[in-house]
Write a protein that holds these residues in place. Structure first.
Motif, mmCIF file in Angstrom:
data_model
loop_
_atom_site.group_PDB
_atom_site.id
_atom_site.type_symbol
_atom_site.label_atom_id
_atom_site.label_comp_id
_atom_site.label_asym_id
_atom_site.label_seq_id
_atom_site.Cartn_x
_atom_site.Cartn_y
_atom_site.Cartn_z
ATOM 1 N N UNK A 259 3.849 -2.403 -13.131
ATOM 2 C CA UNK A 259 1.552 -2.539 -12.856
ATOM 3 C C UNK A 259 1.237 -1.172 -13.873
ATOM 4 N N UNK A 260 -0.771 -1.611 -14.106
ATOM 5 C CA UNK A 260 -0.685 -0.647 -15.481
ATOM 6 C C UNK A 260 -2.229 -0.154 -14.428
ATOM 7 N N UNK A 261 -1.580 1.114 -14.650
ATOM 8 C CA UNK A 261 -2.479 2.487 -14.172
ATOM 9 C C UNK A 261 -3.104 2.450 -14.798
ATOM 10 N N UNK A 262 -4.602 2.962 -14.350
ATOM 11 C CA UNK A 262 -5.754 3.018 -14.668
ATOM 12 C C UNK A 262 -6.718 4.526 -13.994
ATOM 13 N N UNK A 263 -7.167 5.176 -15.125
ATOM 14 C CA UNK A 263 -7.411 6.492 -14.662
ATOM 15 C C UNK A 263 -9.077 6.743 -14.976
ATOM 16 N N UNK A 264 -10.012 6.865 -14.305
ATOM 17 C CA UNK A 264 -11.329 6.887 -14.466
ATOM 18 C C UNK A 264 -11.637 8.765 -14.301
ATOM 19 N N UNK A 265 -11.886 9.510 -14.998
ATOM 20 C CA UNK A 265 -12.392 10.586 -15.317
ATOM 21 C C UNK A 265 -13.702 10.820 -14.464
ATOM 22 N N UNK A 266 -14.460 11.522 -13.458
ATOM 23 C CA UNK A 266 -15.529 11.484 -13.496
ATOM 24 C C UNK A 266 -16.621 11.649 -14.573
ATOM 25 N N UNK A 267 -17.849 10.955 -14.347
ATOM 26 C CA UNK A 267 -18.830 11.129 -15.573
ATOM 27 C C UNK A 267 -18.701 12.928 -15.960
ATOM 28 N N UNK A 268 -18.722 13.442 -15.790
ATOM 29 C CA UNK A 268 -19.364 15.197 -15.735
ATOM 30 C C UNK A 268 -17.759 15.864 -15.678
ATOM 31 N N UNK A 269 -16.521 15.453 -15.842
ATOM 32 C CA UNK A 269 -15.739 15.824 -15.674
ATOM 33 C C UNK A 269 -15.491 16.547 -17.308
ATOM 34 N N UNK A 270 -14.774 17.630 -17.280
ATOM 35 C CA UNK A 270 -14.494 18.110 -18.140
ATOM 36 C C UNK A 270 -13.504 17.584 -19.425
ATOM 37 N N UNK A 271 -13.320 17.556 -21.007
ATOM 38 C CA UNK A 271 -13.040 16.845 -21.471
ATOM 39 C C UNK A 271 -12.576 15.178 -21.712
ATOM 40 N N UNK A 272 -13.312 14.354 -20.838
ATOM 41 C CA UNK A 272 -13.664 13.063 -20.029
ATOM 42 C C UNK A 272 -11.578 12.550 -19.882
ATOM 43 N N UNK A 273 -11.547 11.589 -20.852
ATOM 44 C CA UNK A 273 -9.838 11.140 -20.968
ATOM 45 C C UNK A 273 -9.381 11.697 -21.200
ATOM 46 N N UNK A 274 -9.911 12.853 -21.894
ATOM 47 C CA UNK A 274 -8.881 13.613 -23.090
ATOM 48 C C UNK A 274 -7.975 14.392 -22.437
ATOM 49 N N UNK A 275 -9.150 14.818 -21.017
ATOM 50 C CA UNK A 275 -8.827 15.755 -20.039
ATOM 51 C C UNK A 275 -7.893 16.053 -18.837
ATOM 52 N N UNK A 276 -6.689 14.383 -18.598
ATOM 53 C CA UNK A 276 -6.415 13.788 -18.210
ATOM 54 C C UNK A 276 -5.126 14.356 -18.315
ATOM 55 N N UNK A 277 -4.043 15.766 -17.885
ATOM 56 C CA UNK A 277 -3.221 16.167 -18.348
ATOM 57 C C UNK A 277 -2.080 15.789 -17.717
ATOM 58 N N UNK A 278 -1.167 15.963 -18.003
ATOM 59 C CA UNK A 278 0.213 15.709 -17.272
ATOM 60 C C UNK A 278 0.522 16.164 -16.054
ATOM 61 N N UNK A 279 0.120 17.150 -15.034
ATOM 62 C CA UNK A 279 0.114 18.011 -13.957
ATOM 63 C C UNK A 279 -0.862 16.627 -13.470
ATOM 64 N N UNK A 280 -2.433 16.971 -14.253
ATOM 65 C CA UNK A 280 -3.099 15.478 -13.227
ATOM 66 C C UNK A 280 -3.060 13.939 -13.017
ATOM 67 N N UNK A 281 -2.193 14.384 -13.876
ATOM 68 C CA UNK A 281 -1.496 12.365 -13.669
ATOM 69 C C UNK A 281 -0.575 12.947 -13.422
ATOM 70 N N UNK A 282 0.560 13.578 -12.664
ATOM 71 C CA UNK A 282 1.036 13.557 -11.363
ATOM 72 C C UNK A 282 0.375 13.464 -9.879
ATOM 73 N N UNK A 283 -0.392 14.519 -10.507
ATOM 74 C CA UNK A 283 -0.990 14.296 -8.924
ATOM 75 C C UNK A 283 -1.641 12.758 -8.694
ATOM 76 N N UNK A 284 -1.893 12.349 -9.949
ATOM 77 C CA UNK A 284 -2.804 10.868 -9.643
ATOM 78 C C UNK A 284 -1.615 9.967 -9.010
#
Length: 406
Positions: A259-284
């Motif tokens: 699959x291609x896993x596509x993760x979209x941060x919320x518009x007001x999230x800190x750091x945007x796409x760069x704020x999606x770190x390993x712990x958050x991606x494991x949660x995803x």
């Protein structure tokens, strides 16, 4: 350990560990280790993506495999540091990596056979591990046995000082295993190296449900520098969907197995796409693994990107300082081996029919205890004598001395 030769087109002679068979591997026997590899890859992906604020394409999987091959020859502080920084399994590391590679090999094929304008319905995933060593420097037999048993690779003996032959051979290996998407090794060639470890990954796969070219049209995309119009694909698809605090995600399936896993941060999230770190991606990942498919109206841009990484600098930032400075902890590979370079090139094309991507990771080293004899040199920078000799008879027709050439 003996070595036997076998054919290897467009490369120097390939030597394989004589009498060492590739071990059979069942991924079902290593669930915890494979989970550790996933987390390690996410950590490496964090570091790779953080190295550039623009468009980035990286292969943490390729880097993980290359580092696991390097770890197979490590000892002492370097081994402990690699395990700690990457979070590698404490036991059965090579066995579990063999199982991971065997799972990918179920989709193996020739990258050169792919029509990249029409990716295959069943994804083609080609991984290759390569090792080029200087034939003037001994390479540890136990290390070569481990590579043969768990990583399915032999070794190409070369003369690194012969750049005219060795560089094209390494580049040919890279091009062949990436279907020509990457034509040269990512690290600059260095004649002083005695060791070059490579991993290549190639992926080509059609979407399970392709997007219609007729529904691709320009639409706004908010870049960090402002809103621009880009080609945007549209379609209603039944996919795994999940959301959490500050993110939404879908798993967009290929024909099978990926699959291609596509993760979209919320518009007001800190750091945007760069704020999606390993712990958050494991949660995803956990959320999507548990999600049931549902209808989702997708809008996804097309893209065609490539990246280059100085992996050595990234590994140093991660904390692998002893690993990158030791001249003793890789003696099982070569005497006094010191890691001199590490680099990765990666690229990806995403369009209505599917995805094609390739990456090559290269880790180079230099044996500091035993070096090939340097080429002879001579500088006539002091008084010298000369002759003009008839070669057939040895007769010196002229003889002279230069005390001051002015």
């Amino acid at each position: 350990m003996g070595l036997a030769a076998c054919a290897a087109p467009a490369a120097p002679e390939l030597l394989t560990a004589h009498g060492v068979e590739r071990a059979s591997a069942d991924r079902g026997a290593y669930p915890d280790e494979l989970a550790s590899f996933r987390d390690s890859a996410l950590r490496l992906g964090d570091a790779l993506l953080a190295s550039d604020q623009g468009n980035v394409i990286a292969s943490p999987g390729s880097l993980l495999i290359a580092l696991a091959m390097l770890r197979a020859g490590a000892s002492g502080e370097a081994a402990a540091e690699i395990d700690a920084v990457l979070g590698l399994p404490e036991t059965d590391r090579d066995e579990a990596m063999n199982a991971l590679l065997a799972s990918l090999e179920e989709y193996d094929g020739d990258p050169g056979s792919v029509d990249e304008d029409n990716p295959p319905a069943k994804p083609l995933v080609h991984t290759a591990n390569g090792l080029f060593v200087d034939k003037n420097v001994p390479t540890g037999g136990g290390y070569l046995d481990t590579l043969a048993k768990h990583y399915g690779t032999g070794v190409h003996p070369v003369d690194f000082r012969d750049e005219a032959l060795t560089k094209p051979a390494i580049d040919a290996w890279v091009s062949r295993h990436t279907g020509g998407r990457i034509k040269k090794a990512p690290a600059p060639y260095d004649r002083d190296n005695t060791f070059s470890l490579l991993n290549a990954v190639y992926f080509a796969g059609a979407w399970d449900v392709p997007f219609s070219a007729g529904t691709t049209f320009d639409a706004p995309f908010a870049t960090p520098d402002g809103v621009v119009d880009v080609p945007m694909m549209h379609g209603m698809q039944e996919v795994a969907y999940a959301e959490g605090a500050g993110w939404q995600a879908v798993d967009l399936p290929y024909g099978e197995g990926f699959v291609m896993r596509l993760v979209l941060p919320a518009e007001d999230s800190d750091g945007g796409a760069g704020g999606l770190k390993a712990d958050r991606l494991a949660e995803v990942a956990r959320a999507l693994d548990a999600a049931d498919p549902e209808d989702v109206d997708l809008a996804l841009p097309t893209w065609d990107h490539k990246s280059h990484f100085d992996v050595r600098a990234i590994l140093e930032q991660l904390g692998l300082r002893e690993t990158l400075s030791t001249t003793t902890d890789f003696d099982a590979i070569q005497p006094g081996l010191m890691i001199t370079q590490a680099a990765q090139d990666a690229n990806i094309t995403v369009a209505e029919k599917g995805t094609v991507a390739a990456a090559v990771t290269q880790i180079n080293g230099m044996a500091t205890s035993i070096q090939p004899e340097p080429a002879q040199s001579i500088s006539f920078d002091r008084p010298f004598q000369y002759q003009i000799v008839h070669v057939g008879t040895g007769l010196p027709l002229f003889m002279g001395k230069v005390a001051d050439p002015r």
